[in-house]
Design a protein around this motif. Structure first.
Motif, mmCIF file in Angstrom:
data_model
loop_
_atom_site.group_PDB
_atom_site.id
_atom_site.type_symbol
_atom_site.label_atom_id
_atom_site.label_comp_id
_atom_site.label_asym_id
_atom_site.label_seq_id
_atom_site.Cartn_x
_atom_site.Cartn_y
_atom_site.Cartn_z
ATOM 1 N N VAL A 46 5.035 23.303 -32.879
ATOM 2 C CA VAL A 46 4.732 22.324 -32.037
ATOM 3 C C VAL A 46 4.324 22.885 -30.392
ATOM 4 O O VAL A 46 3.494 22.276 -29.907
ATOM 5 N N GLN A 54 2.374 12.558 -28.224
ATOM 6 C CA GLN A 54 3.270 13.708 -27.728
ATOM 7 C C GLN A 54 4.684 13.331 -27.596
ATOM 8 O O GLN A 54 5.554 14.069 -28.107
ATOM 9 N N LEU A 61 6.519 13.501 -31.030
ATOM 10 C CA LEU A 61 6.549 14.488 -31.563
ATOM 11 C C LEU A 61 7.753 15.375 -31.141
ATOM 12 O O LEU A 61 8.098 15.251 -29.950
ATOM 13 N N SER A 95 10.061 18.771 -29.783
ATOM 14 C CA SER A 95 9.864 19.653 -28.778
ATOM 15 C C SER A 95 10.765 20.686 -29.002
ATOM 16 O O SER A 95 11.993 20.788 -29.575
ATOM 17 N N PHE A 139 12.243 14.966 -36.322
ATOM 18 C CA PHE A 139 11.085 13.851 -36.246
ATOM 19 C C PHE A 139 12.089 12.683 -35.755
ATOM 20 O O PHE A 139 11.797 11.935 -34.784
ATOM 21 N N HIS A 172 14.189 12.951 -32.659
ATOM 22 C CA HIS A 172 13.545 13.047 -31.416
ATOM 23 C C HIS A 172 13.898 12.159 -30.159
ATOM 24 O O HIS A 172 14.206 12.433 -28.956
#
Length: 415
Positions: free
Chosen positions: A167, A376, A379, A381, A399, A402
């Protein structure tokens, strides 16, 4: 249409107003500054503002030439130490910059230095008057693997980038390296700004490059117009929370380092890469520079088409600049008194700052960029992996985790 808009600067603290007055003083004498500004000042807060905005070399160079009775001796002493430390840092970076340029060029890797000593020399004519914590280098993305190997061979250590479904490659535009012994950090950029913002290609920037006179071995950096545009959009993207970036713009304009060609390139850039939404972003820079630093903005430089949005962005930037300066001071004053009171103040300050910062960052985006921003946000990071390390077979858990990890980071550290 009115070209300029007035900002309410009465909300600025006395310490911040003095800081601005010292920066924009045309002559380094006490007669150019109002002595009333020096009275009943919180010098501890003043020092924190000077450090936060990374302008202590410039402030020191001016304060030593005014009436010594206006400034406490310990303030001058502290700023003197900071000035000397920064000068050694810039000399240290200059030597490494030349070495890296020679090694990369020898390996047939074209590189442009984005910031650092070359920029300080170009804008101020003196590397000691600007700060820089690292070296930022722009290369072609096709040379990324070879550049990585060269730096690792030189003893640099790459920052950990967990393979979260790759990602990071979608959203990042640089990667950091640090040399444990030299204590030098290098950022390798393959883009100037995070995607999806469009920008000139590396070849275009290379064709307009300049050679620095700072070193004996050739060191290349941006052409005048490209440097000006980069500094403008870098400052806009970060909300101008460090006044040093705005001072750079002020110095470039005062030194007449932008020309009619600059204005044409500015208009071409916004038309080609950003569209109409660039007008308020660019003009926000000129309004802030004019209002805060009295920068003489040429009439032909104004590109304003939507005055209301421009004024909104400029006002949000003022709040951003103020909040970044006051949080540390609030923490310092209350941390030794009542812990619960301090905790409430910290949470309140961080929440207020978080709202101002993210409202600004959201406001500068186009509608397409806002949609991408929301995607974004959903998702995972690389920051998630730094917050909570999981074995690779369990990476899919980032996921659902997050949003919780994101909230944890925002509440655990200042923004």
């Amino acid at each position: 249409m009115e070209k300029k808009c007035s900002l309410d600067l009465s909300i600025l603290s006395k310490e911040l107003r003095l800081l601005l007055e010292i920066i924009k003083a045309e002559s380094n004498t006490s007669s150019s500054l109002n002595s009333e500004l020096f009275k009943d000042l919180d010098w501890e807060l003043f020092l924190q503002l000077v450090r936060h905005h990374r302008v202590y070399p410039l402030i020191y160079s001016k304060l030593i030439k005014i009436n010594e009775k206006l400034v406490p001796p310990n303030i001058i002493r502290i700023l003197s130490q900071e000035y000397k430390k920064n000068t050694f840092q810039m000399l240290h970076l200059s030597g490494e910059m030349e070495k890296i340029s020679k090694i990369f060029t020898g390996s047939k890797i074209r590189l442009l230095f984005v910031k650092g000593p070359v920029i300080a020399d170009d804008i101020y004519g003196d590397i000691s008057l600007r700060t820089s914590k690292d070296l930022d280098i722009l290369i072609s993305k096709s040379d990324l693997k070879r550049a990585d190997k060269l730096l690792l061979d030189l003893g640099y250590v790459r920052e950990e980038i967990p393979g979260l479904f790759d990602v990071w490659k979608w959203w990042n535009h640089h990667i950091s390296y640090i040399h444990p012994q030299k204590r030098i950090q290098i950022e390798i950029h393959w883009r100037l700004h995070p995607p999806p913002m469009k920008e000139p290609s590396f070849n275009e920037l290379w064709e307009r490059r300049r050679k620095s006179s700072l070193t004996s071995y050739p060191v290349y950096f941006f052409g005048k117009e490209d440097l000006f545009l980069y500094l403008v959009f870098h400052g806009v993207r970060h909300g101008w929370f460090r006044l040093r970036w705005l001072v750079d713009i002020d110095q470039i304009i005062r030194n007449k380092n932008i020309s009619e060609e600059s204005n044409l390139l500015l208009k071409e850039f916004q038309h080609k890469h950003l569209g109409k939404q660039a007008y308020p972003l660019i003009n926000q820079t000129f309004i802030l520079a004019s209002q805060l630093l009295k920068t003489p903005i040429p009439d032909e430089t104004y590109l304003l088409t939507k005055e209301r949005r421009t004024r909104k962005l400029a006002r949000l930037s003022i709040l951003y600049i103020m909040e970044m300066g006051h949080l540390q001071m609030n923490q310092t004053k209350d941390s030794n008194s009542n812990y619960l009171l301090y905790l409430r103040l910290l949470i309140k300050s961080n929440l207020k700052k978080f709202i101002n910062v993210n409202l600004y960052k959201f406001s500068i985006k186009s509608n397409v960029h806002k949609l991408i921003f929301f995607i974004q946000m959903l998702l995972p990071s690389s920051e998630d992996a730094k917050t909570l390390k999981l074995p690779k077979p369990l990476h899919f858990l980032y996921f659902p985790l997050h949003p919780f990890l994101w909230v944890w980071r925002k509440t655990r550290k200042p923004i």
